[in-house]
Structures are given as C-alpha cells and as structure tokens.
Design a protein around this motif. Structure first.
Motif, PDB file in Angstrom:
ATOM      1  N   LEU A 151       9.604  11.432  -4.426  1.00  0.00           N
ATOM      2  CA  LEU A 151      10.301  10.231  -3.590  1.00  0.00           C
ATOM      3  C   LEU A 151       9.079   9.428  -3.238  1.00  0.00           C
ATOM      4  O   LEU A 151       8.119   9.545  -2.481  1.00  0.00           O
ATOM      5  N   PRO A 152       9.271   7.987  -3.235  1.00  0.00           N
ATOM      6  CA  PRO A 152       8.564   6.814  -3.026  1.00  0.00           C
ATOM      7  C   PRO A 152       8.288   6.842  -1.482  1.00  0.00           C
ATOM      8  O   PRO A 152       9.233   7.029  -0.677  1.00  0.00           O
ATOM      9  N   THR A 161       1.052  12.744  -1.737  1.00  0.00           N
ATOM     10  CA  THR A 161      -0.061  12.249  -2.839  1.00  0.00           C
ATOM     11  C   THR A 161       0.181  11.115  -3.224  1.00  0.00           C
ATOM     12  O   THR A 161       1.123  10.444  -3.157  1.00  0.00           O
ATOM     13  N   PRO A 162      -0.974  10.490  -3.939  1.00  0.00           N
ATOM     14  CA  PRO A 162      -0.443   9.150  -4.571  1.00  0.00           C
ATOM     15  C   PRO A 162       0.311   9.168  -5.852  1.00  0.00           C
ATOM     16  O   PRO A 162       0.239  10.317  -6.349  1.00  0.00           O
ATOM     17  N   VAL A 164       6.257  14.662  -3.013  1.00  0.00           N
ATOM     18  CA  VAL A 164       6.879  15.467  -4.149  1.00  0.00           C
ATOM     19  C   VAL A 164       7.446  16.612  -3.424  1.00  0.00           C
ATOM     20  O   VAL A 164       6.946  17.365  -2.557  1.00  0.00           O
ATOM     21  N   ILE A 165       8.734  16.963  -3.758  1.00  0.00           N
ATOM     22  CA  ILE A 165       9.474  17.838  -3.366  1.00  0.00           C
ATOM     23  C   ILE A 165       9.582  19.168  -4.205  1.00  0.00           C
ATOM     24  O   ILE A 165      10.115  18.686  -5.694  1.00  0.00           O
ATOM     25  N   VAL A 166       9.312  20.306  -3.973  1.00  0.00           N
ATOM     26  CA  VAL A 166       9.322  21.464  -4.633  1.00  0.00           C
ATOM     27  C   VAL A 166       9.945  22.512  -3.757  1.00  0.00           C
ATOM     28  O   VAL A 166       9.660  22.717  -2.807  1.00  0.00           O
ATOM     29  N   THR A 187       0.829  -1.136   0.032  1.00  0.00           N
ATOM     30  CA  THR A 187      -0.162   0.020  -0.056  1.00  0.00           C
ATOM     31  C   THR A 187       1.007   1.155  -0.206  1.00  0.00           C
ATOM     32  O   THR A 187       0.574   2.342  -0.717  1.00  0.00           O
ATOM     33  N   ALA A 188       1.778   1.280   0.809  1.00  0.00           N
ATOM     34  CA  ALA A 188       2.703   2.552   1.008  1.00  0.00           C
ATOM     35  C   ALA A 188       3.325   2.736  -0.511  1.00  0.00           C
ATOM     36  O   ALA A 188       3.626   3.821  -0.677  1.00  0.00           O
ATOM     37  N   ALA A 189       3.698   1.794  -1.285  1.00  0.00           N
ATOM     38  CA  ALA A 189       4.414   2.067  -2.469  1.00  0.00           C
ATOM     39  C   ALA A 189       3.321   3.016  -3.377  1.00  0.00           C
ATOM     40  O   ALA A 189       4.251   3.206  -4.511  1.00  0.00           O
TER      41      ALA A 189
END
Length: 117
Positions: free
Chosen positions: A94-95, A68-69, A15-17, A8-10
C-alpha cells in the motif's frame, strides 16, 4: 494546493503479510530488517476469515506491516516468497501518500537494494 513532502512520501510503501504463527512473523521480520530490505516491521495478532480451496476458514494469524521504499518491493516480495510457509502468502503493498519527512528519511537511511553476488 500541494502538501509538502507528498512527492517524497510516494516513494515509500507498507507491505502487508500474514503468517500462521508469531515465530514465523518474527523470523520474517528479523530477516527483512537485518538484510536492510525493511526499516521497520510491526507485528500484530489478527483474526482472518477467508476462502481457501472451496471452504471458508476462520483462523488467528499474525500480520506484518513492513515499511520500505517502493523500489524495494520486488526484493522484499522475493525474500518473503523464499521464506514463507504458506502456499500463497498475502504480499501486498500500500503506498504511503503522506508522512513525516524525518520518518520517511529514516526509512531511506535504513534500507538499500540487495547487492548482487
């Protein structure tokens, strides 16, 4: 040995901005959360050292950590590119390799793909 919830975590990412101003960071975060592209955005003041157009720069910036997904990365990226003031903004995902099932479920409940219109 498998840890419960890894599959599920995967499905999720951070997201880095970065932005030049707090106001822009807040505006981007507001758009992403209001449009259900992100469940949560954390904003942090940071110091960046980077090379741009042949020179080394050292600047204060604001970093957004967007939860986010992974399936929404492209709509998030596209929205950020449409709104961001930088010529080449940092937009990387990053996952999430593990997480609280309740928190991951909350991310899922708070986000959805944009409707086509």
């Amino acid at each position: 040995m498998r840890t419960a919830g890894l599959e599920t975590a995967a499905e999720y990412c951070v997201v880095i901005v970065t932005t030049a101003t707090e106001a822009e960071a807040l505006s981007l975060a507001d758009h992403l959360v209001a449009e259900h592209l992100a469940a949560c955005v954390q904003i942090l003041p940071i110091q960046s050292i980077y090379r741009w157009q042949g020179a080394v720069h050292r600047d204060p910036e604001w970093q957004l950590l967007i939860k986010t997904p992974i399936a929404l990365f492209e709509p998030v990226r596209d929205r950020l590119l449409a709104l961001h003031s930088y010529e080449v903004p940092e937009i990387i995902a990053l996952p999430i390799i593990a997480g609280s099932p309740a928190y991951l479920n909350w991310i899922k409940e708070q986000t959805h793909k944009p409707s086509r219109g």
